[in-house]
Design an enzyme around this catalytic site. Structure first.
Site, PDB file in Angstrom:
ATOM      1  N   GLU A 128     -36.446   6.162   1.036  1.00 21.67           N
ATOM      2  CA  GLU A 128     -36.257   7.017  -0.141  1.00 21.67           C
ATOM      3  C   GLU A 128     -37.551   7.149  -0.941  1.00 21.67           C
ATOM      4  OE1 GLU A 128     -33.727   8.763  -1.171  1.00 21.67           O
ATOM      5  OE2 GLU A 128     -32.110   8.051   0.095  1.00 21.67           O
ATOM      6  N   HIS A 169     -33.160   7.926  -6.351  1.00 21.23           N
ATOM      7  CA  HIS A 169     -32.606   7.030  -5.326  1.00 21.23           C
ATOM      8  C   HIS A 169     -33.502   5.815  -5.094  1.00 21.23           C
ATOM      9  CE1 HIS A 169     -30.358  10.737  -3.498  1.00 21.23           C
ATOM     10  NE2 HIS A 169     -30.008  10.479  -4.738  1.00 21.23           N
ATOM     11  N   GLU A 219     -30.119  14.729   5.702  1.00 13.99           N
ATOM     12  CA  GLU A 219     -29.266  14.462   4.535  1.00 13.99           C
ATOM     13  C   GLU A 219     -27.963  13.819   4.982  1.00 13.99           C
ATOM     14  OE1 GLU A 219     -30.036  14.544   1.472  1.00 13.99           O
ATOM     15  OE2 GLU A 219     -31.702  15.920   1.263  1.00 13.99           O
TER      16      GLU A 219
END
Ligand code: FE2
Ligand code: FE2
Length: 388
Positions: A128, A169, A219
Site C-alpha cells: 500500500e 491505507h 483492486e
C-alpha cells in the site's frame, strides 16, 4: 506449497510454470555498496515496451469524458464522509497516561497474533505504501494522464482522488504496526525506500486499455487480501485490526467497481480492442505491485512473503483464478459479441484460462506436498523464523 505470485503463464506455451527466479533477483548486500544504481534500487532496469496504444485510440478516452464524469467519479467518497486513520488509532490529544493506556490495550490485542500474520500484514502495508509508484504508473497512461498535476479532466480527477483515498491505507496500517511493537520499523522503512526507488513495470505499456485491466484485477486482489487479514485478525483476538482491514477492503471493493466499470465501457465501445487487452494482460500474468521488494538482506523476499500469504490463506493461487473468473463473469466475456476473428481467439483464451490455472496449481501443490517444510527468517520481525 507453491507460490501464487511467483508463477508465470508463458504466452507461447501457455504453461503455468514456477517463476521463482523470473522476477529479478536483488543484488547481495555487498553489491549494494558497489553499484550506484543498485545502491538505491532493488533491480536494474530491463527492456520495457512503451506506448503500444495507437495514437488515434486516445480519442476513445476523450469521447468518454462525460461518461466518466457521470459513471466513475460518483464512486469516489466525499472527503468529509471518509474514514481517516485517526478514527482507528490511539488519540495523541489525550493526556499522556490515557494515550499510553490505549497503546497498552492495542498491544494486548495484537499480542496473540502469530509472527506469520505480521509478515503478511507488513507485506500488505508496504504494498500500500508504495503508492507513489502506482500514481506514477497511472499517469503514464496515454489519453488519461494528469497533464498538469491539477488537471480537471475526469480521468485526472479520479486518479488524484483515488490516490488520496489509497494514501490512508498505508498510513493506517503503518501506524498500527508501529504501535504494536511487534515489527522492526527500520527494516520495513528500508524495504519501502528500496521499493519506491525501484518502481514496477506491470507491462501496461502506457496503454490505458491494459492499465485499467491491471487495476481492475489488482483492486480485487487487494480486496481479497485485506478481507482475509481482517478475518485472521478477528480469529486471532484483535477486533480493531479486523475492522481496520475490513474497512480498507471496502475501499478496494469500491475502487474495483470503478476500474471494472471503465473496462466494461471499453468492451462496449471497442469490444475487440478491450478483449485483446484483457487477453494480453492475462498472458503476461498480473504481477503483484510489490514484486520487486527488497530489504537489503533477502534476495527472495517477495517470494518468501508470498509463500507465507499463500500458506495462511491471505492470498492464494486459487484467489488468482477466482479473481479471473469473477472478472469474466462481471464483464460477461463469454457472451461478448461483435469481435473480429482475433478478438474471438482472445475471448476463447481468457474464458478457458481459469480451469487451466487451477489444474496446473493442483499439480504444483502435489509436488510441493512432497517437499520438506522449511523456515525463513524475516528482517521485518527481527529476523525471527517463519515456516513456509
Ligand atoms: Fe489500498
Ligand atoms: Fe484500492
Amino acid at each position: 506449497m507453491q507460490f501464487t505470485n511467483t508463477h508465470c503463464l508463458s504466452s507461447r506455451n501457455l504453461s503455468w510454470t514456477p517463476r521463482v527466479h523470473r522476477h529479478r533477483l536483488h543484488p547481495p548486500t555487498s553489491a549494494v555498496r558497489l553499484s550506484p544504481i543498485s545502491a538505491v534500487v532493488a533491480a536494474p532496469p530491463k527492456p520495457q515496451k512503451t506506448h503500444s496504444m495507437p495514437a488515434e485510440k486516445q480519442q476513445v478516452f476523450k469521447s468518454l469524458e462525460n461518461w466518466a464524469t457521470e459513471n466513475v467519479l460518483p464512486l469516489l467518497k466525499p472527503v468529509k464522509e471518509c474514514w481517516q486513520p485517526q478514527n482507528f488509532l490511539p488519540d495523541p490529544a489525550l493526556p499522556l497516561e490515557e494515550f499510553n493506556e490505549q497503546v497498552k490495550v492495542l498491544r494486548e490485542r495484537t499480542g496473540e497474533l502469530p509472527d506469520e500474520y505480521f509478515v503478511v500484514l507488513v507485506g500488505d502495508m508496504i504494498t500500500e505504501d508504495a503508492l507513489p509508484t502506482y500514481q506514477t504508473m497511472i499517469n503514464t497512461l496515454d489519453g488519461v494522464r494528469d497533464e498538469t498535476g491539477a488537471s480537471l479532466s475526469p480521468w485526472a480527477l479520479w486518479t488524484r482522488a483515488w490516490t488520496a483515498e489509497e494514501n490512508r491505507h498505508g498510513d493506517l496500517l503503518r501506524t498500527y504496526l508501529y504501535l504494536s511493537g511487534r515489527v522492526d520499523m527500520l527494516m520495513i522503512e528500508r524495504t519501502l525506500q528500496y521499493l519506491i526507488g525501484t518502481g514496477m513495470d506491470p507491462g501496461t505499456e502506457n496503454n490505458p486499455y491494459l492499465g485499467f485491466v491491471y487495476t481492475s484485477f489488482q483492486e480485487r486482489a487487494t480486496f481479497v487480501s485485506h478481507g482475509n487479514t481482517a478475518r485472521l485478525a478477528k480469529e486471532g483476538g484483535d477486533p480493531v485490526l479486523a475492522r481496520i482491514c475490513g474497512t480498507i477492503a471496502a475501499d478496494e471493493k469500491r475502487h474495483e467497481l470503478a476500474y471494472g466499470r471503465i473496462v466494461e465501457k471499453l468492451l462496449e465501445v471497442d469490444p475487440t480492442g478491450a478483449m485483446l487487452a484483457i487477453s494480453d494482460m492475462m498472458k503476461k500474468r498480473i504481477t503483484m505491485p510489490a514484486h520487486l521488494m527488497f530489504d537489503g538482506q533477502d534476495p527472495r523476499l517477495f517470494e518468501h512473503f508470498s509463500a507465507v500469504a499463500q500458506r495462511i490463506g491471505v492470498y492464494t493461487a486459487d484467489d488468482y483464478a477466482d479473481i479471473l473468473e469473477a472478472l469474466i463473469q462481471r464483464w460477461r466475456l463469454e457472451k461478448l459479441e461483435g469481435l473480429t476473428a482475433e478478438g474471438r481467439r482472445a475471448q476463447d483464451f481468457v474464458c478457458g484460462l481459469a480451469p487451466r490455472i487451477r489444474k496446473l496449481q493442483e499439480r504444483a501443490d502435489e509436488r510441493a506436498k512432497k517437499m520438506e517444510p522449511h523456515g525463513v527468517k524475516f528482517s521485518w520481525i527481527f529476523n525471527k523464523e517463519v515456516t513456509l
